[in-house]
Design a protein around this motif. Sequence first.
Motif, PDB file in Angstrom:
ATOM      1  N   CYS A   7      54.133  -6.812  -0.835  1.00  0.00           N
ATOM      2  CA  CYS A   7      53.132  -6.779   0.180  1.00  0.00           C
ATOM      3  C   CYS A   7      52.961  -5.758   0.956  1.00  0.00           C
ATOM      4  CB  CYS A   7      52.527  -8.105   0.076  1.00  0.00           C
ATOM      5  SG  CYS A   7      50.872  -7.761   1.468  1.00  0.00           S
ATOM      6  N   GLN A   8      52.412  -4.508   1.352  1.00  0.00           N
ATOM      7  CA  GLN A   8      52.176  -4.050   2.123  1.00  0.00           C
ATOM      8  C   GLN A   8      51.824  -4.697   4.049  1.00  0.00           C
ATOM      9  OE1 GLN A   8      50.275  -0.047   1.919  1.00  0.00           O
ATOM     10  NE2 GLN A   8      51.869   0.439   0.038  1.00  0.00           N
ATOM     11  N   ASN A   9      50.873  -5.224   3.727  1.00  0.00           N
ATOM     12  CA  ASN A   9      50.480  -6.387   5.093  1.00  0.00           C
ATOM     13  C   ASN A   9      52.337  -6.936   5.532  1.00  0.00           C
ATOM     14  OD1 ASN A   9      49.232  -9.042   6.059  1.00  0.00           O
ATOM     15  ND2 ASN A   9      48.318  -7.134   6.790  1.00  0.00           N
ATOM     16  N   LEU A  10      52.540  -8.106   4.374  1.00  0.00           N
ATOM     17  CA  LEU A  10      53.480  -8.925   4.677  1.00  0.00           C
ATOM     18  C   LEU A  10      55.080  -8.437   4.781  1.00  0.00           C
ATOM     19  CD1 LEU A  10      52.118 -12.076   2.736  1.00  0.00           C
ATOM     20  CD2 LEU A  10      50.960 -11.433   5.386  1.00  0.00           C
ATOM     21  N   LYS A  12      56.977  -7.735   2.605  1.00  0.00           N
ATOM     22  CA  LYS A  12      57.566  -8.373   0.925  1.00  0.00           C
ATOM     23  C   LYS A  12      57.000  -8.526   0.154  1.00  0.00           C
ATOM     24  CE  LYS A  12      55.716 -12.891   2.546  1.00  0.00           C
ATOM     25  NZ  LYS A  12      56.065 -14.652   2.503  1.00  0.00           N
ATOM     26  N   ASP A  13      57.831  -9.046  -0.877  1.00  0.00           N
ATOM     27  CA  ASP A  13      57.266  -9.495  -2.357  1.00  0.00           C
ATOM     28  C   ASP A  13      56.896 -10.365  -1.973  1.00  0.00           C
ATOM     29  OD1 ASP A  13      58.745  -6.830  -3.513  1.00  0.00           O
ATOM     30  OD2 ASP A  13      60.517  -7.896  -3.506  1.00  0.00           O
ATOM     31  N   ALA A  14      55.913 -10.601  -3.192  1.00  0.00           N
ATOM     32  CA  ALA A  14      54.757 -11.909  -2.691  1.00  0.00           C
ATOM     33  C   ALA A  14      54.268 -11.894  -4.399  1.00  0.00           C
ATOM     34  CB  ALA A  14      54.079 -11.888  -1.598  1.00  0.00           C
ATOM     35  N   GLU A  15      53.172 -12.553  -4.496  1.00  0.00           N
ATOM     36  CA  GLU A  15      52.317 -12.908  -5.425  1.00  0.00           C
ATOM     37  C   GLU A  15      51.325 -11.897  -5.642  1.00  0.00           C
ATOM     38  OE1 GLU A  15      48.970 -16.150  -8.046  1.00  0.00           O
ATOM     39  OE2 GLU A  15      50.496 -17.000  -6.651  1.00  0.00           O
ATOM     40  N   GLY A  16      50.914 -10.884  -6.181  1.00  0.00           N
ATOM     41  CA  GLY A  16      49.770 -10.521  -5.938  1.00  0.00           C
ATOM     42  C   GLY A  16      48.233 -11.002  -6.935  1.00  0.00           C
ATOM     43  N   LEU A  17      46.844 -10.137  -6.183  1.00  0.00           N
ATOM     44  CA  LEU A  17      45.747 -10.999  -6.749  1.00  0.00           C
ATOM     45  C   LEU A  17      46.313 -10.295  -8.473  1.00  0.00           C
ATOM     46  CD1 LEU A  17      43.889  -7.970  -4.760  1.00  0.00           C
ATOM     47  CD2 LEU A  17      44.599 -10.700  -4.476  1.00  0.00           C
ATOM     48  N   ARG A  18      45.109 -11.459  -8.882  1.00  0.00           N
ATOM     49  CA  ARG A  18      45.197 -11.699  -9.935  1.00  0.00           C
ATOM     50  C   ARG A  18      44.035 -10.686 -11.392  1.00  0.00           C
ATOM     51  NH1 ARG A  18      45.024 -18.209 -11.460  1.00  0.00           N
ATOM     52  NH2 ARG A  18      46.269 -18.305 -10.277  1.00  0.00           N
ATOM     53  N   GLN A  20      41.126  -7.214  -9.718  1.00  0.00           N
ATOM     54  CA  GLN A  20      40.665  -6.135  -8.337  1.00  0.00           C
ATOM     55  C   GLN A  20      39.512  -6.736  -8.002  1.00  0.00           C
ATOM     56  OE1 GLN A  20      40.819  -2.341  -9.140  1.00  0.00           O
ATOM     57  NE2 GLN A  20      39.346  -1.563  -7.054  1.00  0.00           N
ATOM     58  N   LEU A  21      39.548  -7.348  -6.404  1.00  0.00           N
ATOM     59  CA  LEU A  21      38.184  -8.190  -5.734  1.00  0.00           C
ATOM     60  C   LEU A  21      37.526  -7.011  -5.173  1.00  0.00           C
ATOM     61  CD1 LEU A  21      40.429 -10.903  -4.730  1.00  0.00           C
ATOM     62  CD2 LEU A  21      38.753 -10.667  -6.209  1.00  0.00           C
ATOM     63  N   LYS A  28      41.562  -0.454  -5.540  1.00  0.00           N
ATOM     64  CA  LYS A  28      42.558   0.001  -6.713  1.00  0.00           C
ATOM     65  C   LYS A  28      43.829  -0.557  -5.646  1.00  0.00           C
ATOM     66  CE  LYS A  28      44.639   2.155 -10.424  1.00  0.00           C
ATOM     67  NZ  LYS A  28      45.943   1.229  -9.685  1.00  0.00           N
ATOM     68  N   ARG A  29      43.544   0.284  -4.189  1.00  0.00           N
ATOM     69  CA  ARG A  29      45.465   0.387  -3.757  1.00  0.00           C
ATOM     70  C   ARG A  29      45.589  -0.847  -2.801  1.00  0.00           C
ATOM     71  NH1 ARG A  29      45.245   3.664   2.640  1.00  0.00           N
ATOM     72  NH2 ARG A  29      46.979   3.131   2.955  1.00  0.00           N
ATOM     73  N   ILE A  30      44.845  -1.798  -2.848  1.00  0.00           N
ATOM     74  CA  ILE A  30      44.457  -3.463  -1.809  1.00  0.00           C
ATOM     75  C   ILE A  30      45.291  -4.475  -3.184  1.00  0.00           C
ATOM     76  CG2 ILE A  30      43.350  -5.802  -1.382  1.00  0.00           C
ATOM     77  CD1 ILE A  30      41.358  -3.435  -0.257  1.00  0.00           C
ATOM     78  N   PHE A  31      44.768  -3.918  -4.536  1.00  0.00           N
ATOM     79  CA  PHE A  31      45.269  -4.295  -6.014  1.00  0.00           C
ATOM     80  C   PHE A  31      47.056  -4.261  -5.996  1.00  0.00           C
ATOM     81  CE2 PHE A  31      46.168  -4.886 -10.507  1.00  0.00           C
ATOM     82  CZ  PHE A  31      45.990  -6.254 -10.881  1.00  0.00           C
ATOM     83  N   ASP A  32      46.914  -2.742  -5.792  1.00  0.00           N
ATOM     84  CA  ASP A  32      48.795  -2.975  -5.980  1.00  0.00           C
ATOM     85  C   ASP A  32      49.376  -2.521  -4.674  1.00  0.00           C
ATOM     86  OD1 ASP A  32      47.173  -1.021  -8.674  1.00  0.00           O
ATOM     87  OD2 ASP A  32      47.371   0.596  -7.478  1.00  0.00           O
ATOM     88  N   ASN A  33      48.757  -2.894  -3.986  1.00  0.00           N
ATOM     89  CA  ASN A  33      49.988  -3.164  -2.682  1.00  0.00           C
ATOM     90  C   ASN A  33      49.976  -4.293  -1.992  1.00  0.00           C
ATOM     91  OD1 ASN A  33      51.216  -0.434  -2.822  1.00  0.00           O
ATOM     92  ND2 ASN A  33      48.893   0.141  -3.177  1.00  0.00           N
TER      93      ASN A  33
END
Length: 90
Positions: A7-10, A12-18, A20-21, A28-33
Motif C-alpha cells: 500500500c503506497q498510502n500506508l 506496508k503490505d496489506a490486504e488489497g481491494l477485491r 476495481q472500485l 487501476k492505479r488504486i486497485f494495484d497500489n
Amino acid sequence: MSRTVFCQNLKKDAEGLRFQLYPGEVGKRIFDNISQEAWTLWQKKQTMLINEHKMNMMNPNDRAILEKQMIDYLFEGIEPKIEGYVPEKK
C-alpha cells in the motif's frame, strides 16, 4: 482468497481491494497500489468533504475536485482540509 499489495498510502503490505472500485486509469492505479484499509480511511474523509463543501456528485467540477483530493490523499499523503477535523498521528 485475498490478495496482498504494498500500500503506497500506508507504506506496508496489506490486504488489497477485491475488485476495481473506481473507473479508468486512476481506478487501476488504486486497485494495484492501495489497500482495503487505506481505501476505507479515504471513504470516511470523502464523506466529510462532500458534506462540508455540499458537493453535488452530478456536477463534473465537484467530481474533479474530489478526485484530485483522493489522489493527493492516497498517493501523496496530503490530508484533505476538513474544517474542525484533526487527523490522527500515524
